[in-house]
Write a protein that holds these residues in place. Structure first.
Motif, mmCIF file in Angstrom:
data_model
loop_
_atom_site.group_PDB
_atom_site.id
_atom_site.type_symbol
_atom_site.label_atom_id
_atom_site.label_comp_id
_atom_site.label_asym_id
_atom_site.label_seq_id
_atom_site.Cartn_x
_atom_site.Cartn_y
_atom_site.Cartn_z
ATOM 1 N N SER A 18 38.577 51.093 33.788
ATOM 2 C CA SER A 18 38.403 50.380 35.053
ATOM 3 C C SER A 18 39.586 50.541 35.989
ATOM 4 N N LEU A 19 40.712 51.027 35.495
ATOM 5 C CA LEU A 19 41.877 51.204 36.358
ATOM 6 C C LEU A 19 41.631 52.223 37.461
ATOM 7 N N THR A 20 40.724 53.166 37.233
ATOM 8 C CA THR A 20 40.470 54.203 38.239
ATOM 9 C C THR A 20 39.666 53.684 39.417
ATOM 10 N N THR A 21 39.021 52.534 39.269
ATOM 11 C CA THR A 21 38.205 51.983 40.353
ATOM 12 C C THR A 21 38.683 50.608 40.818
ATOM 13 N N SER A 22 39.583 49.999 40.094
ATOM 14 C CA SER A 22 40.030 48.649 40.440
ATOM 15 C C SER A 22 41.024 48.689 41.591
ATOM 16 N N ARG A 23 41.039 47.575 42.346
ATOM 17 C CA ARG A 23 41.995 47.427 43.441
ATOM 18 C C ARG A 23 43.020 46.338 43.173
ATOM 19 N N VAL A 24 42.756 45.476 42.198
ATOM 20 C CA VAL A 24 43.677 44.384 41.872
ATOM 21 C C VAL A 24 43.952 44.418 40.377
ATOM 22 N N LEU A 25 45.212 44.397 40.004
ATOM 23 C CA LEU A 25 45.631 44.402 38.605
ATOM 24 C C LEU A 25 46.335 43.082 38.310
ATOM 25 N N ARG A 26 45.851 42.379 37.302
ATOM 26 C CA ARG A 26 46.390 41.073 36.933
ATOM 27 C C ARG A 26 47.081 41.193 35.581
ATOM 28 N N LEU A 27 48.392 40.931 35.571
ATOM 29 C CA LEU A 27 49.194 41.062 34.364
ATOM 30 C C LEU A 27 49.727 39.689 33.976
ATOM 31 N N PHE A 28 49.087 39.073 32.996
ATOM 32 C CA PHE A 28 49.505 37.776 32.488
ATOM 33 C C PHE A 28 49.509 37.842 30.969
ATOM 34 N N SER A 29 50.394 37.103 30.364
ATOM 35 C CA SER A 29 50.484 37.110 28.898
ATOM 36 C C SER A 29 49.984 35.787 28.349
ATOM 37 N N LYS A 30 49.164 35.875 27.330
ATOM 38 C CA LYS A 30 48.668 34.677 26.659
ATOM 39 C C LYS A 30 49.698 34.167 25.664
ATOM 40 N N GLY A 31 49.654 32.883 25.417
ATOM 41 C CA GLY A 31 50.564 32.298 24.444
ATOM 42 C C GLY A 31 50.223 32.740 23.029
ATOM 43 N N SER A 32 51.202 32.792 22.182
ATOM 44 C CA SER A 32 50.991 33.224 20.803
ATOM 45 C C SER A 32 51.904 32.422 19.882
ATOM 46 N N ASP B 267 35.341 40.796 48.036
ATOM 47 C CA ASP B 267 36.557 40.348 47.372
ATOM 48 C C ASP B 267 36.645 41.004 45.998
ATOM 49 N N PRO B 268 37.688 41.764 45.732
ATOM 50 C CA PRO B 268 37.750 42.505 44.473
ATOM 51 C C PRO B 268 38.020 41.588 43.290
ATOM 52 N N GLN B 269 37.377 41.881 42.188
ATOM 53 C CA GLN B 269 37.640 41.177 40.944
ATOM 54 C C GLN B 269 38.828 41.833 40.249
ATOM 55 N N PRO B 270 39.836 41.051 39.885
ATOM 56 C CA PRO B 270 41.015 41.670 39.272
ATOM 57 C C PRO B 270 40.725 42.200 37.877
ATOM 58 N N THR B 271 41.382 43.295 37.557
ATOM 59 C CA THR B 271 41.345 43.844 36.207
ATOM 60 C C THR B 271 42.510 43.239 35.425
ATOM 61 N N ALA B 272 42.200 42.523 34.359
ATOM 62 C CA ALA B 272 43.207 41.732 33.643
ATOM 63 C C ALA B 272 43.736 42.496 32.436
ATOM 64 N N TRP B 273 45.007 42.303 32.167
ATOM 65 C CA TRP B 273 45.667 42.891 30.994
ATOM 66 C C TRP B 273 46.583 41.855 30.377
ATOM 67 N N ASP B 274 46.642 41.863 29.058
ATOM 68 C CA ASP B 274 47.637 41.078 28.341
ATOM 69 C C ASP B 274 47.978 41.818 27.052
ATOM 70 N N PHE B 275 48.932 41.307 26.320
ATOM 71 C CA PHE B 275 49.433 41.996 25.128
ATOM 72 C C PHE B 275 48.386 42.117 24.033
ATOM 73 N N TYR B 276 47.404 41.238 24.024
ATOM 74 C CA TYR B 276 46.528 41.119 22.866
ATOM 75 C C TYR B 276 45.171 41.767 23.091
ATOM 76 N N LEU B 277 45.072 42.696 24.065
ATOM 77 C CA LEU B 277 43.835 43.451 24.238
ATOM 78 C C LEU B 277 43.629 44.393 23.050
#
Length: 665
Positions: free
Chosen positions: A84-98, A63-73
């Motif tokens: 990690s984008l070159t090897t990842s199979r799942v991309l998780r795009l969520f934004s944290k509250g600010s 089961d692939p572990q998602p690579t996470a991205w948000d605005f505050y990286l």
């Protein structure tokens, strides 16, 4: 001459020798095909790494572990993400509250930067993404509009798009995705229940104005889309029809709890017919609208126009409910006629319906809908035996997902032990079953693999809870558990996933919990209850206990009490204990619900393993116990004693003990 002879001989050898076979598969790829029959969890915990290549293959299969991205990286996290984008199979795009305000331009700039990175990797052929998860504010049209073309450029790899919305989707969002992403195979649009608010009149009016201003247009043909799931869709006339006309290759279609805006009953009937005629490859279908239920005419039309490949039914559990008042439950629910079209269909004995539908289904789901009285301890759904009757006429069923539907224990009591016990408690002479009595109906789905249901009496959970709370229900709860565990161990030998809800469950050897060890293919088990009795290290000692002489007397302290209470109904099977199931005679059905079944299990284990260990779940991977208890000490005690016992027996099994809130039961 000699040289000529040698040359001819070599030419003949070349002509007669077989051509070398090209080696198309390396050893890791062969192992991948062999171990593909195992679950991901079992591959990672059991299969040993034999080389670096196999390590890479196994990582790919897990089961692939998602690579996470948000605005505050920030650095160095952002550099790690890009690498990690070159090897990842799942991309998780969520934004944290600010708490920052007026950062729209800054967010747009960060968003464009991310899309440029993904597009550049795709151009260089370095992208391996297969699935994209988008949630929070990033799932709005403002951010999806520039994202979708990038996903379409990556269409050779990205085939799954899942959206987690905070508001109800409408046809604008759906059409936007289907127009741009023409190579998706799975589209899943879900919403957060806590974020949903009732639609206001001005919202519906604005939607109607938008529909009138930009009417529906024909969508491009989606030849690859196989799965489409949408929750809480704002349903308007023509929305679903336009989608199914464009997505004729759909295998799974789920429209769950849609909100009818400008939608009539005739629109629903027409939509059902359109789905059946436009999607010939459809094998699983769910359609439910808030405040709307299936009518008799809809059921008849759906059955008449049913796609030929349909082997999975999915309904809202509201379509099977009996609307029973919580504190005025009838003791004879079984005698009531079903009041919903779904109940009538499941309980039908029509030979044509059985042949064309019931006896070919492999999947049935009764999806749990949100309840208004979530704190009521009585389930809102009672099927009055309709589901049980269906299981007796569905030999091909493999998956049943109905967590909130009550299956009455009386239907599992094929030896009438509960009836005999009630007569005995009322000082009435127990009635012995005659050999001429007709055999009770038994589930025909002997190959069922997934079972998610609730077990209780036809009088509801209140009866069981009151008995257990007063101190008089322990014997009843033990007897109920013995019937349930004994029935499942005999009737469902191929179970892989068991999730059972009960108000009060006795989990011990005397209650037959050991009988579930007959399910040698069991991989996952979750038990949820208000009360758990007999859940101590001593009660579960049979898991690790050797089998010397006298072990039964030591580890079954309640057997003598149970046998003395009603020897006729519990100790000895009746004379007519031979039941015919699937055309074959099974001599063991007369033991279901009796203590003798535990003795039979002991003899089976001794014969199978030579008396080494009593319990055997060779494929068990996940075990979870969830129950409501007001004392944290009971939870901590179980975690310290019982969980250690399970882990001693199965060190690789994930064991979880969880305390849940009352209204979550």
């Amino acid at each position: 001459m000699t040289s000529l002879f040698k040359s001819k001989r070599q030419s003949m050898l070349k002509a007669t020798s077989p051509m070398p076979m090209p080696m198309t598969l390396t050893i890791p790829e062969i192992l991948e095909r062999i171990f593909s029959f195992l679950s991901n969890r079992r591959r990672l915990t059991v299969v040993q790494f034999v080389c670096k290549q196999w390590h890479a293959v196994c990582r790919h299969m897990a089961d692939p572990q998602p690579t996470a991205w948000d605005f505050y990286l920030i650095e160095p996290q952002y550099s790690v993400f890009v690498a990690s984008l070159t090897t990842s199979r799942v991309l998780r795009l969520f934004s944290k509250g600010s708490h920052f305000q007026d950062v729209t331009e800054w967010k747009d700039e960060r968003w464009r930067k991310l899309l440029a990175v993904v597009d550049a990797l795709q151009t260089a052929g370095k992208i391996q993404l297969q699935e994209v998860l988008v949630g929070d504010e990033l799932s709005s049209v403002h951010f999806l509009d520039p994202l979708l073309p990038v996903l379409d450029h990556c269409s050779t790899s990205i085939s799954i798009l899942r959206l987690q919305l905070k508001e109800r989707p409408d046809r604008t969002l759906l059409h936007l995705i289907l127009r741009v992403c023409s190579n998706l195979q799975v589209l899943d649009i879900k919403t957060e229940h806590s974020m949903l608010m009732p639609l206001r009149d001005e919202t519906v009016a604005a939607l109607e104005a938008k529909e009138a201003e930009s009417p529906l247009k024909a969508l491009p043909v989606q030849s690859r889309l196989k799965t489409l799931e949408i929750a809480h869709l704002i349903l308007t006339p023509g929305t679903v029809e336009a989608v199914v006309d464009a997505c004729t290759a759909l295998r799974q279609l789920s429209i769950w709890q849609a909100y009818p805006a400008q939608f009539t009953k005739q629109d629903g009937t027409r939509m059902i017919r359109r789905v059946a005629s436009a999607c010939p490859l459809l094998n699983t279908f769910h359609f439910s609208i808030q405040g709307w239920g299936w009518s008799n005419a809809d059921m008849v039309m759906f059955l008449d126009y049913q796609p030929p490949c349909l082997t999975g039914w999915s309904f809202s559990d509201k379509d099977i409910e009996m609307n029973l008042p919580s504190m005025a439950l009838s003791p004879s629910v079984q005698s009531r006629p079903p009041v919903t079209p779904l109940c009538r269909m499941l309980q039908s004995a029509d030979s044509l319906l059985l042949k064309n539908h019931h006896q070919r289904l492999t999947f049935l789901e009764l999806k749990r809908t949100p309840r208004n009285n979530g704190r009521d301890r009585v389930p809102d759904v009672q099927c009055a035996g309709a589901l049980h009757q269906f299981l007796c006429n569905a030999p091909c069923l493999q998956h049943l997902l109905a967590p909130n539907v009550v299956l009455e224990i009386e239907n599992l009591d094929i030896n009438k032990i509960l009836q005999q016990e009630r007569l005995s408690q009322n000082n009435k002479k127990p009635q012995q079953r005659s050999a001429q009595d007709s055999a009770p109906p038994i589930w025909a789905c002997r190959r069922i693999r997934t079972l998610h249901v609730t077990f209780d009496h036809d009088q509801g959970i209140v009866y069981q809870g009151a008995g257990a709370a007063s101190g008089k229900g322990k014997d009843v709860s033990t007897l109920d558990s013995l019937i349930i565990f004994g029935y499942l161990s005999r009737c469902c030998p191929d179970l892989r996933d068991l999730q059972m809800r009960r108000w009060s469950t006795t989990v011990s050897m005397e209650a037959g919990f050991c009988l579930l060890s007959r399910l040698e293919r069991l991989e996952k088990m979750i038990l949820t209850g208000r009360h758990f009795d007999g859940f101590t290290k001593q009660d579960l000692g049979w898991i690790l206990k050797e089998t010397p002489q006298g072990a039964t007397a030591k580890w079954l302290p309640g057997l003598s009490m149970l046998s003395a209470a009603s020897p006729r109904s519990r100790s000895r099977p009746p004379s007519g204990s031979q039941l015919i199931v699937d055309g074959s005679e099974d001599l063991q059905w007369g033991l279901v619900g009796r203590v003798e079944d535990v003795h039979e299990w002991e003899r089976e284990v001794k014969a199978r393993v030579g008396g080494d260990r009593w319990c055997s779940w060779p494929g068990l991977e996940y075990l979870q116990f969830k129950w409501v208890d007001s004392h944290d000490g009971a939870v901590n005690k179980m975690r310290q004693e019982v969980v250690a016992l399970w882990r001693e027996r199965w060190p690789a099994v994930e064991v979880i003990v969880e305390k849940i809130r009352f209204f979550e039961y």
